[in-house]
Write an enzyme that holds these catalytic residues in place. Structure first.
Site, short mmCIF file in Angstrom:
data_model
loop_
_atom_site.label_atom_id
_atom_site.label_comp_id
_atom_site.label_asym_id
_atom_site.label_seq_id
_atom_site.Cartn_x
_atom_site.Cartn_y
_atom_site.Cartn_z
N HIS A 196 0.85 -1.19 0.00
CA HIS A 196 0.00 0.00 0.00
C HIS A 196 0.88 1.23 0.00
CE1 HIS A 196 -3.14 2.83 1.13
NE2 HIS A 196 -3.98 1.92 0.67
N ASP A 253 -8.01 -5.52 0.27
CA ASP A 253 -8.51 -6.36 -0.82
C ASP A 253 -8.12 -7.82 -0.68
OD1 ASP A 253 -9.82 -4.34 -2.25
OD2 ASP A 253 -7.89 -3.60 -2.98
N1 CMC Z 1 4.09 -7.51 -4.91
C1 CMC Z 1 5.43 -7.45 -5.11
N2 CMC Z 1 6.19 -6.37 -4.92
C2 CMC Z 1 5.56 -5.26 -4.54
C3 CMC Z 1 4.17 -5.20 -4.32
C4 CMC Z 1 3.43 -6.39 -4.52
N3 CMC Z 1 2.11 -6.40 -4.34
N4 CMC Z 1 3.81 -3.96 -3.96
C5 CMC Z 1 4.94 -3.24 -3.94
N5 CMC Z 1 5.99 -4.02 -4.28
C6 CMC Z 1 7.41 -3.62 -4.30
C7 CMC Z 1 7.73 -2.78 -5.54
O1 CMC Z 1 8.16 -3.59 -6.60
C8 CMC Z 1 8.83 -1.88 -5.00
O2 CMC Z 1 10.01 -2.63 -4.93
P1 CMC Z 1 11.44 -1.90 -5.21
O3 CMC Z 1 11.57 -0.88 -4.12
O4 CMC Z 1 12.43 -3.00 -5.12
O5 CMC Z 1 11.34 -1.31 -6.57
C9 CMC Z 1 8.40 -1.61 -3.56
O6 CMC Z 1 7.62 -2.76 -3.19
C10 CMC Z 1 7.56 -0.34 -3.39
O7 CMC Z 1 6.46 -0.45 -4.26
P2 CMC Z 1 5.85 0.75 -5.11
O8 CMC Z 1 5.24 0.22 -6.36
O9 CMC Z 1 6.89 1.84 -5.25
O10 CMC Z 1 4.74 1.26 -4.11
P3 CMC Z 1 3.50 2.14 -4.47
O11 CMC Z 1 3.18 2.89 -3.23
O12 CMC Z 1 3.74 2.94 -5.70
O13 CMC Z 1 2.36 1.08 -4.82
C11 CMC Z 1 0.52 -0.38 -4.64
C12 CMC Z 1 1.36 0.72 -3.95
C13 CMC Z 1 -0.73 -0.67 -3.79
C14 CMC Z 1 0.05 0.13 -6.02
C15 CMC Z 1 1.40 -1.66 -4.80
O14 CMC Z 1 1.79 -2.12 -3.52
C16 CMC Z 1 0.68 -2.75 -5.57
O15 CMC Z 1 0.70 -2.77 -6.81
N6 CMC Z 1 0.00 -3.72 -4.83
C17 CMC Z 1 -0.78 -4.73 -5.50
C18 CMC Z 1 -2.13 -4.16 -5.89
C19 CMC Z 1 -3.06 -3.99 -4.70
O16 CMC Z 1 -3.22 -4.85 -3.86
N7 CMC Z 1 -3.75 -2.82 -4.68
C20 CMC Z 1 -4.74 -2.50 -3.66
C21 CMC Z 1 -4.33 -1.35 -2.78
S1 CMC Z 1 -5.37 -1.24 -1.31
C22 CMC Z 1 -6.92 -0.88 -1.87
C23 CMC Z 1 -7.01 0.44 -2.52
O17 CMC Z 1 -6.68 1.45 -1.91
O18 CMC Z 1 -7.47 0.48 -3.67
#
Ligand code: CMC
Length: 437
Positions: free
Chosen positions: A314, A372
């Site tokens: 998140h 989720d």
């Molecule tokens: N699986 C694997 N690696 C992950 C995941 C994941 N679900 N989420 C983040 N990472 C890694 C990412 O690759 C990055 O690694 P590195 O620093 O080595 O490059 C690190 O963790 C930070 O991730 P980010 O993408 O920079 O973080 P963000 O804040 O931009 O993204 C997120 C947040 C929710 C989009 C992401 O965690 C994600 O895609 N999760 C899966 C989708 C999901 O479950 N979404 C629902 C969110 S909660 C409900 C809502 O609010 O809608």
């Protein structure tokens, strides 16, 4: 940049190393949580913009509605912890709280429920509008279309400068969303639309419109309606996430509320946001068995593989999402009440959670299950098809969108949202006629 003082009249000093000039930027304090540096005059004074794609360090507005402490795993609606609301309150009360800032008295709650119930029916012509969609359309596509079209049906509540119009539009959106969602489902099934029933609660009514048919009465299970009500509460608002920011940005131009909420639904649909609940179930189905978990964990960690563990991570929570905890408990309760002894998907999800939470990759990045992760399993147990999961999120989040939209419209400092950019394209160059290219 350095923080030069604390408390009232605190400022940040920004030094431009190109010419040695220093700028004092005011610091605005939050009632709880991080302060913000007020950069509104930065461009005028320095000829520079700030650069923050994804808004990881940017506060886009002032708000009094929802507070999240992502490190501590805290979520408050108008100051009240989400766990308390999930346990002791109900969705209508939460709607009132989000919209008006206080919990209602018994009388206020009764009137609010009556007013919302009064608006649950849709203009009859909307049934024809539904019939223009393909039966196999994704229900989120139908939601975007039908909610956007509401402004074509309810002209008497689109003047955003009129508080009464705003209130009626807000009530209409909250009240009609379950009807639109249930009709999107019925349309896909090829079953007749079921009309709302005023004696039922918000959650009961939704389940009734989803599952009743004209040939058979549907008796709403109190366990399921309670679980649905709790899910609605947990999803009701989440401060400035992608869809809420979309609603605010769309609304900042003065667009009508139905158009703004439709924009929010479009943003919610993405798998990184509300679409994740559907994606979690698809992922669990793909993993199939506990023996395959390690293979998928490996894929999630592989930077060359686009696969991510859906329902994990998140932007704000760097600790357990408090909604996921309530959702996990609720999941067990629902399965028990429904007499489902063994739910392989729940076993698989719990094992996946256990393995991920022990894995250095997830631990070091503070990736925890989010709301989720477990919601899809409850929905599935309730008989809700996967394609409807994100629709349910939209039904619940509508009150949050509406509350945030109202707050924005009423904010005297509100301006049209207009971000700037770091331009890295061509500098000016001459047009070349087609025969000379
Ligand atoms: N699986 C694997 N690696 C992950 C995941 C994941 N679900 N989420 C983040 N990472 C890694 C990412 O690759 C990055 O690694 P590195 O620093 O080595 O490059 C690190 O963790 C930070 O991730 P980010 O993408 O920079 O973080 P963000 O804040 O931009 O993204 C997120 C947040 C929710 C989009 C992401 O965690 C994600 O895609 N999760 C899966 C989708 C999901 O479950 N979404 C629902 C969110 S909660 C409900 C809502 O609010 O809608």
């Amino acid at each position: 940049m350095s923080d030069t003082s604390h408390g009232k009249n605190a400022t940040f000093t920004l030094t431009d190393n190109r010419d040695g000039k220093a700028y004092e930027l005011p610091v605005m304090d939050a009632s709880v949580g991080p302060s913000v540096i007020d950069v509104r005059k930065l461009y005028a004074e320095t000829d520079c913009f700030t650069y923050d794609p994804g808004f990881t360090s940017t506060g886009s507005c002032e708000s009094k509605i929802t507070y999240i402490d992502g490190d501590a795993g805290i979520l408050l609606y108008r100051g009240i912890p989400i766990q308390d609301l999930a346990e002791h309150s109900d969705f209508m009360e939460v709607c009132y709280l989000l919209l008006y800032g206080e919990l209602p008295t018994g009388q206020q709650k009764g009137k609010f429920e009556k007013d919302i119930t009064y608006h649950t029916m849709l203009h009859e012509q909307i049934a024809n509008f539904f019939r223009g969609f393909r039966r196999d359309a994704h229900p989120m596509a139908v939601m975007c279309g039908v909610v956007g079209a509401l402004s074509a049906f309810y002209h008497d509540s689109t003047d955003i400068n009129d508080p009464h119009h705003r209130m009626i539009a807000s009530y209409r959106l909250i009240a009609k969303m379950p009807t639109i969602a249930a009709w999107a489902y019925k349309y896909a099934l090829g079953q007749p639309f079921i009309y709302p029933r005023n004696e039922l609660s918000f959650a009961e009514n939704f389940l009734h419109m989803m599952y009743a048919t004209p040939c058979e009465e549907y008796k709403v299970s109190p366990v399921l309606s309670r679980a649905m009500d709790r899910i609605l509460t947990l999803h009701a608002d989440h401060e400035q996430n992608a869809s809420t920011s979309t609603v605010r940005l769309a609304g900042s131009s003065g667009a009508n509320p139905f158009a703004c909420i439709s924009a929010g639904i479009a943003s919610l649909w993405g798998p990184a946001h509300g679409g994740a609940n559907e994606a979690v179930l698809t992922m669990l189905g793909e993993i199939g068995h506990k023996d395959n978990i390690n293979e998928y964990i490996k894929k999630a960690k592989d930077k060359d593989d686009p696969f991510r563990l859906m329902g994990f991570g998140h932007r704000v929570y760097k600790n357990m999402d408090p909604r996921a905890n309530v959702m996990r408990d609720s999941c067990h309760e629902v399965l028990e009440e429904l007499g489902i002894k063994d739910e392989p998907l729940l076993d698989l999800a719990m094992e996946l959670e256990r393995i991920a939470l022990e894995d250095e990759y997830f631990v070091s990045r503070k990736l925890f299950p989010n709301v989720d992760f477990y919601s899809g399993i409850i929905f599935k147990a309730m008989g809700i098809p996967t394609s409807m999961f994100t629709v349910l999120f939209a039904v619940a989040r509508t009150v949050g969108w509406v509350a945030q939209w109202n707050e924005m419209v009423e904010d005297p400092s509100q301006k049209i949202g207009r971000p700037r950019q770091l331009y890295t394209g061509y500098t000016e160059r001459p047009y070349v006629p087609i025969d000379k290219r």
